[in-house]
Write an enzyme that holds these catalytic residues in place. Structure first.
Site, PDB file in Angstrom:
ATOM      1  N   HIS A  41      15.136 -12.736  12.495  1.00  0.00           N
ATOM      2  CA  HIS A  41      14.854 -12.608  13.921  1.00  0.00           C
ATOM      3  C   HIS A  41      13.371 -12.706  14.273  1.00  0.00           C
ATOM      4  CE1 HIS A  41      18.854 -10.361  14.919  1.00  0.00           C
ATOM      5  NE2 HIS A  41      19.045 -11.564  14.400  1.00  0.00           N
ATOM      6  N   CYS A 100       0.868  -1.172   0.000  1.00  0.00           N
ATOM      7  CA  CYS A 100       0.000   0.000   0.000  1.00  0.00           C
ATOM      8  C   CYS A 100       0.907   1.225   0.000  1.00  0.00           C
ATOM      9  CB  CYS A 100      -0.987  -0.004   1.169  1.00  0.00           C
ATOM     10  SG  CYS A 100      -0.307   0.322   2.801  1.00  0.00           S
TER      11      CYS A 100
END
Length: 148
Positions: free
Chosen positions: A99, A66
């Site tokens: 991570h 977006c």
């Protein structure tokens, strides 16, 4: 590998660019995004089906787009099994996978050029989750037995 992709009107160009890039690399694509230039739409209408598809395990990863990337990420993150990360730099995309085990990358169409977008996607899809201490942290993300 199957990738789900969804976008609003600001992401039409990038969605097409990314789809072609990934298809040439042998990925399969499930397109939930808007595809017309010159019209405006509401991003949740395209992000919800993309996130649901990934959450159900029907796609390995998702790409959502977006204008700022924020609205799309916020929408996708309403789903329990989704970890959508805003990917505005290569290093962020790398860490989102390594991570945070992100399974959706949200791109800010208004703030990336085409080379940056493709590099971010490639890094995101090729980076493995490190596990270990990061898995412990990810397991703490869902709210459990919220007293409210």
């Amino acid at each position: 590998m199957l990738i789900a992709i969804g976008s609003d009107h600001t992401g039409v160009y990038y969605k097409s660019l990314i789809k072609n890039f990934l298809i040439k690399k042998g990925y399969k694509i499930k397109d939930f995004g808007f595809s017309k230039y010159g019209e405006t739409v509401d991003y949740p209408d395209f992000i919800h089906p993309t996130a649901k598809f990934v959450e159900k395990g029907k796609a390995n990863f998702g790409i959502i787009i977006c204008g700022s990337g924020n609205g799309a990420a916020i929408t996708a993150n309403k789903y329990k099994k989704i970890r959508a990360a805003l990917g505005w730099k290569k290093e962020i995309a790398f860490l989102a996978r390594k991570h945070n085990d992100a399974n959706i990358i949200s791109l800010p169409a208004r703030f990336l050029n085409k080379n940056e977008a493709l590099e971010i996607i490639e890094i995101f899809l090729k980076t493995d989750f490190e596990g270990g201490r990061h898995k412990i942290r990810i397991n703490k993300i869902p709210i459990k037995n919220d007293p409210q």
